[in-house]
Design an enzyme around this catalytic site. Structure first.
Site, PDB file in Angstrom:
ATOM      1  N   GLU A 204       0.834  -1.197   0.000  1.00 25.01           N
ATOM      2  CA  GLU A 204       0.000   0.000   0.000  1.00 25.01           C
ATOM      3  C   GLU A 204       0.879   1.261   0.000  1.00 25.01           C
ATOM      4  OE1 GLU A 204      -3.129   0.654  -0.266  1.00 25.01           O
ATOM      5  OE2 GLU A 204      -3.996  -1.334  -0.131  1.00 25.01           O
ATOM      6  N   CYS A 205       0.418   2.279  -0.712  1.00 24.96           N
ATOM      7  CA  CYS A 205       1.141   3.556  -0.685  1.00 24.96           C
ATOM      8  C   CYS A 205       0.705   4.399   0.510  1.00 24.96           C
ATOM      9  CB  CYS A 205       0.905   4.331  -1.978  1.00 24.96           C
ATOM     10  SG  CYS A 205      -0.806   4.911  -2.168  1.00 24.96           S
ATOM     11  N   GLY A 206      -0.479   4.107   1.045  1.00 24.85           N
ATOM     12  CA  GLY A 206      -0.972   4.845   2.196  1.00 24.85           C
ATOM     13  C   GLY A 206      -2.208   5.674   1.917  1.00 24.85           C
TER      14      GLY A 206
END
Length: 211
Positions: A204-206
């Protein structure tokens, strides 16, 4: 509100509603007046873009263009914008890629302590700027449970602390179902895709964890 969302998610999962994402899109559009759909033109992205524009052709399609996309991704974007007559709204980082790299060098790897700041600059800040300026109340996304362990725990419909209704119509679709939809509607696809904020496919990138 949570009880009604619980009911929608239960119906979506238990009654075969998940096989009819168009119905979920139509329902979601009754929940607000300023709907958007985000895209990154990754593999299978044409599915959600086709689905939402079949229901609302002029829906704003928001793209956070980091400047680090592959040539094939930009080519796919151009083709889909033309084919589907997308109402595109692009948000880019406040610094160009050339400007950032002239001062700080190439993008940092995910083990580099600077990577979080890089992600904030090229993806999260442009998205938060889009939210601030466009003030959507419904957000469509192409998230799928197969993508990452975190997404497997998500619900098709959720509401964040700001009241934004987040809708993932194809959350429970498999890659096979996505492919079949593309074939049925003669839509293009592209697997030459790279997200510099995720790097690894299952990471995940966030952005979806924060919003």
């Amino acid at each position: 509100m949570s009880s009604s969302l619980d009911a929608i998610n239960r119906d979506f999962s238990e009654t075969g509603f998940s096989k009819n994402p168009q119905a979920l899109i139509e329902w979601a559009l009754t929940q607000g007046e300023r709907a958007i759909c985000t895209t990154n033109f990754r593999p299978f992205e044409a599915v959600i873009l086709h689905m939402v524009t079949q229901v609302r052709p002029d829906m704003p399609i928001v793209w956070m263009d980091s400047g680090y996309n592959t040539e094939a991704t930009y080519q796919l974007a151009d083709e889909l914008i033309t084919r589907l007559n997308l109402n595109m709204v692009s948000y880019i980082p406040k610094r160009t890629r050339a400007h950032r790299e002239a001062l700080e060098g190439p993008m940092p790897g995910i083990d580099d302590s600077r990577h979080a700041a890089f992600t904030q600059e090229v993806k999260i800040e442009p998205f938060e700027r889009a939210l601030s300026e466009m003030r959507p109340d419904v957000w469509f996304t192409a998230l799928r449970a197969e993508d990452t362990p975190e997404r497997a725990k998500m619900q098709p419909v959720s509401r964040n602390s700001d009241g934004l209704v987040k809708v993932a119509p194809v959350l429970h679709w498999s890659a096979k179902e996505m492919y079949q939809y593309l074939q049925a509607h003669d839509l293009p696809n592209n697997f030459d895709y790279f997200d510099p904020t995720k790097v690894e496919e299952k990471r995940e990138c966030g952005l979806h964890l924060q919003h």
